[in-house]
Design an enzyme around this catalytic site. Sequence first.
Site, PDB file in Angstrom:
ATOM      1  N   TRP A  65      -4.552  -4.157  -1.094  1.00  0.00           N
ATOM      2  CA  TRP A  65      -3.411  -3.787  -1.941  1.00  0.00           C
ATOM      3  C   TRP A  65      -2.167  -4.606  -1.638  1.00  0.00           C
ATOM      4  O   TRP A  65      -1.401  -4.947  -2.551  1.00  0.00           O
ATOM      5  CB  TRP A  65      -3.110  -2.298  -1.833  1.00  0.00           C
ATOM      6  CG  TRP A  65      -2.109  -1.848  -2.861  1.00  0.00           C
ATOM      7  CD1 TRP A  65      -0.873  -1.333  -2.647  1.00  0.00           C
ATOM      8  CD2 TRP A  65      -2.285  -1.873  -4.289  1.00  0.00           C
ATOM      9  NE1 TRP A  65      -0.255  -1.042  -3.838  1.00  0.00           N
ATOM     10  CE2 TRP A  65      -1.109  -1.367  -4.866  1.00  0.00           C
ATOM     11  CE3 TRP A  65      -3.321  -2.287  -5.133  1.00  0.00           C
ATOM     12  CZ2 TRP A  65      -0.931  -1.247  -6.242  1.00  0.00           C
ATOM     13  CZ3 TRP A  65      -3.144  -2.183  -6.509  1.00  0.00           C
ATOM     14  CH2 TRP A  65      -1.964  -1.667  -7.046  1.00  0.00           C
ATOM     15  N   ASN A  66      -1.914  -4.962  -0.378  1.00  0.00           N
ATOM     16  CA  ASN A  66      -0.747  -5.794  -0.075  1.00  0.00           C
ATOM     17  C   ASN A  66      -0.838  -7.136  -0.792  1.00  0.00           C
ATOM     18  O   ASN A  66       0.128  -7.605  -1.401  1.00  0.00           O
ATOM     19  CB  ASN A  66      -0.632  -6.032   1.441  1.00  0.00           C
ATOM     20  CG  ASN A  66      -0.294  -4.768   2.191  1.00  0.00           C
ATOM     21  OD1 ASN A  66       0.412  -3.908   1.693  1.00  0.00           O
ATOM     22  ND2 ASN A  66      -0.813  -4.648   3.402  1.00  0.00           N
TER      23      ASN A  66
ATOM     24  N   ALA B 291      -2.250 -17.484   7.604  1.00  0.00           N
ATOM     25  CA  ALA B 291      -1.495 -18.290   6.644  1.00  0.00           C
ATOM     26  C   ALA B 291      -0.196 -17.583   6.258  1.00  0.00           C
ATOM     27  O   ALA B 291      -0.153 -16.351   6.196  1.00  0.00           O
ATOM     28  CB  ALA B 291      -2.330 -18.535   5.394  1.00  0.00           C
TER      29      ALA B 291
ATOM     30  N   ASP C 121       0.476   8.049   7.778  1.00  0.00           N
ATOM     31  CA  ASP C 121      -0.421   7.121   7.092  1.00  0.00           C
ATOM     32  C   ASP C 121      -1.477   7.893   6.319  1.00  0.00           C
ATOM     33  O   ASP C 121      -1.940   8.946   6.762  1.00  0.00           O
ATOM     34  CB  ASP C 121      -1.081   6.206   8.126  1.00  0.00           C
ATOM     35  CG  ASP C 121      -1.737   4.984   7.511  1.00  0.00           C
ATOM     36  OD1 ASP C 121      -2.747   5.149   6.806  1.00  0.00           O
ATOM     37  OD2 ASP C 121      -1.234   3.873   7.739  1.00  0.00           O
TER      38      ASP C 121
ATOM     39  N   GLY D 183      -2.780  -4.403   7.447  1.00  0.00           N
ATOM     40  CA  GLY D 183      -2.610  -3.891   6.094  1.00  0.00           C
ATOM     41  C   GLY D 183      -1.815  -2.599   6.022  1.00  0.00           C
ATOM     42  O   GLY D 183      -1.468  -2.144   4.923  1.00  0.00           O
ATOM     43  N   HIS D 184      -1.513  -2.009   7.172  1.00  0.00           N
ATOM     44  CA  HIS D 184      -0.708  -0.790   7.244  1.00  0.00           C
ATOM     45  C   HIS D 184       0.615  -1.055   7.961  1.00  0.00           C
ATOM     46  O   HIS D 184       1.666  -0.592   7.529  1.00  0.00           O
ATOM     47  CB  HIS D 184      -1.491   0.313   7.962  1.00  0.00           C
ATOM     48  CG  HIS D 184      -2.749   0.698   7.256  1.00  0.00           C
ATOM     49  ND1 HIS D 184      -2.911   1.892   6.601  1.00  0.00           N
ATOM     50  CD2 HIS D 184      -3.930   0.037   7.100  1.00  0.00           C
ATOM     51  CE1 HIS D 184      -4.125   1.956   6.062  1.00  0.00           C
ATOM     52  NE2 HIS D 184      -4.765   0.836   6.366  1.00  0.00           N
TER      53      HIS D 184
END
Length: 498
Positions: A384-385, A364, A128, A17-18
């Site tokens: 959030w992505n 996926a 980050d 996610g980062h």
Amino acid sequence: MEESKAHVVAVPFMGQGHLIPFMELAKLLASQGLAVSYITTPGNAKRLQPQVQGSNLDIRLVSLPMPSIEGLPPEIESSDNVPHHVFHKLVASSHKLAAPLEEWLEHQMNTDQEAPHDSPAISCIIGDMTTGWIHRSAHKFGIPIVVFCTAGAFAWSVLHSVFNYTPQKSVAGDDEVFDVPGLSFDLKLRKLDMNPRQRDPDSFPRWASLKENINRSMEGRGIVINTFYELDSLGIDHLRNLTGKPVWSVGPILSPAVFDDTVIDRRIINNRGKEADIDEEECLQWLGSRPPQSVVFVCLGSQFILTHKQICALAAGLEASRQAFVWAIRRPHTEPKLEATEVGLPEGFEERTRDRGLIIWGWAPQLLILSHPSIGAFLTHCGWNSTVESVSLGIPMITWPMIADQPYNSKLLEEHMGVAIRICVGVNSVPDEEEVRRAVTLLLVEEEGKNMRRKAQELRKLAKMAVNKEGSSFTELQAFVRDMQQLRNNCVAMEFEG
């Protein structure tokens, strides 16, 4: 790297996610003429290399040795490979990258002095939002730091207030309403709206360290954030007021192909993240056999493996809805691999839903699936992505927020945007199968779902406008690039004076 370019160093946290949005930001900045050094570890570099190779973008992957972390196998370098019960070890140990990063920075600084024309001086570090230790490393070398917020501005604003003011302590019951102070907009919450760990700060061991990271994220030169003003104005305005510094909203940071309705080969959209565990052509053929907006895509992120009860509840709800679905399920890392019923699928589920269900065991191709015309709803953890992707593609959401910022992302989508319906909250929650059935049916069949889809399509138009020339995000991107170039010019002037 060309000597005249501004040179930024991107340092993401080691989680999908980062890593993914940091790479998308790197590609965006490089497309605007910046040079980017992307700091990562050997295993993650191997994953990321295909995205850089042949791109003709000035991006250099810098692979630093992965420090050993007590309690984790040496090959673990990303949160998607870490069992949930030891995930905190990866988070708590990310500061161990400081030593190898500082060695690399020192080498770069020496190279700049000895051979200034070989490589441009570092203009800025892009750190980050979750790794406050990067500020110390930047200050040690006198390098300006900007924070890249991979969460949304609304959620990050709420988290800042929740961690600093702890308003949840003012109520006893989980269903009691309380005001969230310190925001430039009105917000009421219940403990039920929150990640369960945030409901009781005193029982959360990492509360102090997370609070420190959140506060540190406000202390840099400014904040770059993967959002757009038309979606996230409440949070963007608040962060600007709170910090008194620039907040560059440059999102959605996605391939331009995402917004191009004329793209025929949709596989070009999916060049991010890990390699999919299904043949993309097989996936496209299955989706192509379905009517428009008739399929719900179920994917609950890369971090958690659902329990037997959770999978069983989702399966029962999907089956009862009688609607078509694509479902990405992560299996525990065991040898031999667990059978479907051992994971939690009811006996005979795959056979009974074979004519309308596609199960993907593992990773996926999310963007590829969401961009297909047959998708009418997205059952998501509200990371959030995933939120940005769904909004950008005009897909309404069924949300099951689990941790961190996810409940607040869901609240923004439900109450402010009107494009989502929530079924439960918390990583340990088990959704009610009737709630699942009702939500899927509502979005794919009922008139209320059609209204939500129209709103989602309007958001897609606004997202597209934001990243187009003269749009809000395009304008912010240009402002950020100018700021980086000004930092570069300042470095050149100092070198000349020296």
